[in-house]
Write a protein that holds these residues in place. Structure first.
Motif, PDB file in Angstrom:
ATOM      1  N   THR A  58      56.719  43.917  64.128  1.00 34.61           N
ATOM      2  CA  THR A  58      58.170  44.441  64.866  1.00 34.61           C
ATOM      3  C   THR A  58      59.249  43.945  64.166  1.00 34.61           C
ATOM      4  O   THR A  58      60.220  44.643  63.803  1.00 34.61           O
ATOM      5  CB  THR A  58      58.042  44.041  66.307  1.00 34.61           C
ATOM      6  OG1 THR A  58      57.011  44.265  67.114  1.00 34.61           O
ATOM      7  CG2 THR A  58      59.051  44.435  67.040  1.00 34.61           C
ATOM      8  N   GLN A  63      56.039  49.681  63.342  1.00 31.39           N
ATOM      9  CA  GLN A  63      55.626  49.831  64.913  1.00 31.39           C
ATOM     10  C   GLN A  63      54.419  51.108  64.783  1.00 31.39           C
ATOM     11  O   GLN A  63      54.622  51.927  64.088  1.00 31.39           O
ATOM     12  CB  GLN A  63      56.899  50.197  65.556  1.00 31.39           C
ATOM     13  CG  GLN A  63      57.685  49.236  66.246  1.00 31.39           C
ATOM     14  CD  GLN A  63      58.531  49.279  67.370  1.00 31.39           C
ATOM     15  OE1 GLN A  63      58.553  50.418  68.119  1.00 31.39           O
ATOM     16  NE2 GLN A  63      59.713  48.658  67.349  1.00 31.39           N
ATOM     17  N   GLY A  64      53.588  50.842  65.855  1.00 31.68           N
ATOM     18  CA  GLY A  64      52.596  51.876  66.034  1.00 31.68           C
ATOM     19  C   GLY A  64      51.564  51.955  65.139  1.00 31.68           C
ATOM     20  O   GLY A  64      50.594  52.620  65.318  1.00 31.68           O
ATOM     21  N   ILE A  65      51.313  50.880  64.183  1.00 27.74           N
ATOM     22  CA  ILE A  65      50.237  50.873  63.081  1.00 27.74           C
ATOM     23  C   ILE A  65      49.363  49.643  63.771  1.00 27.74           C
ATOM     24  O   ILE A  65      49.836  48.762  64.524  1.00 27.74           O
ATOM     25  CB  ILE A  65      50.809  50.643  61.844  1.00 27.74           C
ATOM     26  CG1 ILE A  65      51.589  49.275  61.521  1.00 27.74           C
ATOM     27  CG2 ILE A  65      51.463  51.687  61.229  1.00 27.74           C
ATOM     28  CD1 ILE A  65      51.814  48.973  60.327  1.00 27.74           C
ATOM     29  N   PRO A  66      48.149  49.926  63.517  1.00 28.25           N
ATOM     30  CA  PRO A  66      47.198  48.592  63.722  1.00 28.25           C
ATOM     31  C   PRO A  66      47.709  47.620  62.806  1.00 28.25           C
ATOM     32  O   PRO A  66      47.982  47.450  61.696  1.00 28.25           O
ATOM     33  CB  PRO A  66      45.870  49.380  63.206  1.00 28.25           C
ATOM     34  CG  PRO A  66      46.067  50.449  62.310  1.00 28.25           C
ATOM     35  CD  PRO A  66      47.522  50.951  62.653  1.00 28.25           C
TER      36      PRO A  66
ATOM     37  N   ARG B 234      46.005  50.218  67.986  1.00 32.55           N
ATOM     38  CA  ARG B 234      47.325  50.502  67.696  1.00 32.55           C
ATOM     39  C   ARG B 234      48.127  49.347  68.183  1.00 32.55           C
ATOM     40  O   ARG B 234      47.636  48.433  68.908  1.00 32.55           O
ATOM     41  CB  ARG B 234      47.937  51.715  68.296  1.00 32.55           C
ATOM     42  CG  ARG B 234      47.700  52.974  67.868  1.00 32.55           C
ATOM     43  CD  ARG B 234      48.378  53.241  66.047  1.00 32.55           C
ATOM     44  NE  ARG B 234      47.891  54.259  65.657  1.00 32.55           N
ATOM     45  CZ  ARG B 234      46.921  54.737  65.067  1.00 32.55           C
ATOM     46  NH1 ARG B 234      45.815  53.867  65.018  1.00 32.55           N
ATOM     47  NH2 ARG B 234      46.591  55.974  64.647  1.00 32.55           N
ATOM     48  N   THR B 235      49.322  48.963  67.889  1.00 28.31           N
ATOM     49  CA  THR B 235      50.143  47.787  68.110  1.00 28.31           C
ATOM     50  C   THR B 235      51.333  48.445  68.531  1.00 28.31           C
ATOM     51  O   THR B 235      52.164  49.042  67.887  1.00 28.31           O
ATOM     52  CB  THR B 235      50.326  46.965  66.830  1.00 28.31           C
ATOM     53  OG1 THR B 235      48.968  46.692  66.470  1.00 28.31           O
ATOM     54  CG2 THR B 235      50.849  45.464  67.411  1.00 28.31           C
ATOM     55  N   ASP B 236      51.939  47.790  69.528  1.00 34.18           N
ATOM     56  CA  ASP B 236      53.273  48.124  70.127  1.00 34.18           C
ATOM     57  C   ASP B 236      54.233  46.962  69.959  1.00 34.18           C
ATOM     58  O   ASP B 236      53.778  45.905  69.689  1.00 34.18           O
ATOM     59  CB  ASP B 236      52.929  48.341  71.693  1.00 34.18           C
ATOM     60  CG  ASP B 236      54.426  49.208  72.318  1.00 34.18           C
ATOM     61  OD1 ASP B 236      55.429  49.473  71.347  1.00 34.18           O
ATOM     62  OD2 ASP B 236      54.481  49.599  73.321  1.00 34.18           O
ATOM     63  N   ALA B 237      55.544  47.306  69.958  1.00 36.84           N
ATOM     64  CA  ALA B 237      56.516  46.330  69.688  1.00 36.84           C
ATOM     65  C   ALA B 237      56.582  45.011  70.465  1.00 36.84           C
ATOM     66  O   ALA B 237      55.990  45.013  71.807  1.00 36.84           O
ATOM     67  CB  ALA B 237      57.962  47.010  69.642  1.00 36.84           C
ATOM     68  N   VAL B 238      56.798  43.959  70.062  1.00 30.66           N
ATOM     69  CA  VAL B 238      57.128  42.632  70.934  1.00 30.66           C
ATOM     70  C   VAL B 238      58.473  42.137  70.470  1.00 30.66           C
ATOM     71  O   VAL B 238      58.996  42.372  69.381  1.00 30.66           O
ATOM     72  CB  VAL B 238      56.025  41.405  70.611  1.00 30.66           C
ATOM     73  CG1 VAL B 238      54.671  41.918  71.201  1.00 30.66           C
ATOM     74  CG2 VAL B 238      55.694  41.236  69.407  1.00 30.66           C
ATOM     75  N   ALA B 368      50.757  44.538  73.266  1.00 29.82           N
ATOM     76  CA  ALA B 368      50.965  44.794  72.059  1.00 29.82           C
ATOM     77  C   ALA B 368      49.964  45.342  71.171  1.00 29.82           C
ATOM     78  O   ALA B 368      49.882  46.399  70.730  1.00 29.82           O
ATOM     79  CB  ALA B 368      51.495  43.428  71.348  1.00 29.82           C
ATOM     80  N   THR B 369      48.818  44.366  71.261  1.00 29.29           N
ATOM     81  CA  THR B 369      47.430  45.011  70.430  1.00 29.29           C
ATOM     82  C   THR B 369      46.903  45.735  71.418  1.00 29.29           C
ATOM     83  O   THR B 369      46.332  45.272  72.625  1.00 29.29           O
ATOM     84  CB  THR B 369      46.718  43.553  69.806  1.00 29.29           C
ATOM     85  OG1 THR B 369      47.430  43.133  68.751  1.00 29.29           O
ATOM     86  CG2 THR B 369      45.393  44.254  69.252  1.00 29.29           C
TER      87      THR B 369
END
Lengths: 379, 379
Positions: A58, A63-66, B234-238, B368-369
């Motif tokens: 971040t 963002q949005g990728i593994p 996928r990963t979201d923002a923190v 997030a993950t």
């Protein structure tokens, strides 16, 4: 990579410096990156910062990728790199950012004693930690056995420190680096027999990053790419008492065999190596395990001048962990940064002549996790 | 998997129980295992045990194979599983052991307060931890926004706890499980508004393991295999403040879309789901993100009976994190153990009728993950 040494930045800012440098070098923008592989070993213990992969992603605008974090002691970011290479080679991802970051100096608020205790968490909890064994002791045991079997001497170990400090002075990002001599090394206090203070690498702060891209795409970016032709990874038994042999470092031998086979090379083809010299004795074991020197002859390699930048088999032109420094999770990919510069011919005063085939050796814990990587200049 | 709850064994013995159970089930011997993928989130902080992959491998008799430890907060072992699936699918390995282990109860010597502090290391170090935000607060914020947008009520959240505790009583390995009611849930103390104590999952000790094998080999072992047809990650923002939407849990939606596409299914095809109900509100967000319920309707799913074992869309027949328990690094692969038993028809009193397609949703940190896995019965 960032410079290694004390830094007062938080982890994410330190890592951002390395990540952006790699992206600038390659001309790769954030939205071209498919996945993020992070190496960090101790963030939870050192500064209550565990779930770091999404946080660092971040912070640099991904963002949005593994994203995933690996912890394999000092071999952490090399193992992250292995997984990125496998994912790119198998077509899962096209462009992966791989890097490591760690803060280990008193900038974290922790002194050497507390850091040494935290770091000892990578040795065996029941059989080793309660005895007071910390990592200088772990590698002292491995090295003492080499001395017993082959007659390796404290003076020969000191020569490794002299060489790597000599190399370090040519590396503007190194934690240390200056000309010294065997006598000066032997005059420093004994930390764990046979290691004097100058036989031991420092804890450093730092970050490093590389971009792994598919072969098809490699020439479409701006930086001069190098080819990853082999990545071997093996694990040896822990605790130390369970190993079949101490100075053999079996995992390194098997990882090297795997990497060389993938690359279609032998040890004779290696032009330059970065090895895991957390202690001077560890370099001796590593260059034998990699097959760069016959068993029992690694001890005199530095003393004979063979492992200097202008020697027959240059080892740790960066200064190695010994002089360049050792920010745990950042060390593996930092070795790859150095070797990339060597293969590009961009290593300035520490350039190895005609470096075409390079090997990195990164070790974690009780010589347990070992990753060996072969990089080659593209034809 | 082991039972979840307080255990007085060290990590390696706890993990060995799960690993050997998986090997016995499959009729796979140690020397047939090519690689080991370990999920452990907090061992360094909780008991000074970091470099766990080689240690646990040695303890169960695996030597010389590549071992790696993943840390992705509560999604740790699902991410380990993803990497094993990628390695097996691409031909790097034929047989991989994947598992997770964690000790989080006072058996470690740490109380709930200290564990909560350690666990908060998975939230943002600079923007969240200094405010005192711990994970009940993180999920309370996500849930409060869902209540604001859709009118979800505390009573509906309590119905999720009632359902999962009802399910848990049929799971002999669950930490908790008994029939209760909404009034009893609402009478427990408020932990972080809107969550009462009974809205929160426990910290547990436990371990889980699965074996990932290539499709060619699957029928050559003794246990009845299930097919892994999709793994999305996928990963979201923190921190939370950086997310575009709080109750959307974007990473879960994108991970589900990826997993469904790989499997060639839609949410309508899902017969049973295990989702990450660390708090009751988290189950509501999860079942919407997975597309099992329309946005805004997840709140009443349990109250309407739809997510019970005999409902139209059974969710968390194991009891979920809420009742089965939550040994952080072991939770992801434990979801896969439950779904494997469901697809085999071996889930006894908690069996979902005609379960052919199953989905696991495992979340880490500030939402997030997220890893979403599709398992299917083999034809």
């Amino acid at each position: 990579m960032t410079s290694f040494g004390p830094h007062d930045q938080p982890l994410e800012e330190l890592f951002a410096d390395a990540a952006f440098a790699s992206m600038d070098d390659a001309g790769i923008a954030g939205d071209e990156i498919d996945a993020f592989y992070l190496g960090n070993a101790l963030g939870g213990q050192t500064e209550s910062d565990t779930h770091l992969a999404p946080k660092l992603a971040t912070h640099i605008g991904l963002q949005g990728i593994p994203c995933q974090r690996f912890e394999d002691a000092c071999a952490t970011s090399s193992n992250a790199f292995k997984h990125a290479v496998q994912a790119v080679e198998s077509g899962v991802h096209d462009v992966a950012l791989v890097g490591g970051v760690e803060r280990c100096t008193p900038e974290t608020g922790l002194g050497t004693g507390e850091m040494t205790r935290i770091f000892a968490g990578a040795s065996h909890r029941q059989y080793e930690q309660p005895t007071g064994l910390t990592f200088p002791g772990v590698f002292a045991l491995l090295t003492k056995r080499h001395m017993h079997e082959y007659g390796t001497t404290e003076e020969q170990l000191a020569e490794v420190a002299v060489k790597n400090h000599h190399h370090g002075q040519f590396n503007p990002k190194a934690h240390f680096g200056r000309d010294t001599d065997v006598e000066a090394v032997l005059e420093t206090p004994i930390i764990a027999d046979p290691f004097h203070l100058m036989d031991c690498c420092p804890f450093s702060d730092g970050a490093s990053a590389v971009l792994v891209v598919s072969d098809d795409l490699a020439d479409s970016f701006t930086g001069e790419p190098v080819s990853v032709t082999g990545v071997g990874h093996r694990t040896d038994a822990v605790p130390l008492a369970d190993k079949a042999s101490l100075p053999e470092t079996r995992a390194a031998r098997d990882a090297a065999a795997e990497a060389y086979e993938q690359a279609g090379i032998t040890a004779d083809d290696v032009d330059v190596a970065e090895v895991h010299d957390c202690f001077t004795g560890a370099e001796v074991l590593a260059i034998e395990a990699l097959g760069l020197f016959e068993d029992g002859t690694g001890g005199r390699a530095a003393a004979d001048g063979e492992t200097y930048i202008d020697g027959e088999m240059p080892v740790n032109p960066s200064g190695g962990l010994k002089a360049k420094g050792h920010p745990i999770g950042a060390t593996g990919t930092a070795q790859l940064v150095e070797l990339t510069e060597q293969l590009r011919g961009d290593a300035a005063d520490r350039q190895v002549d005609d470096a075409r085939t390079a090997v990195a050796h990164n070790l974690g814990g009780d010589a347990a996790t070992t990753v060996v990587t072969v990089l080659e200049a593209r034809a």
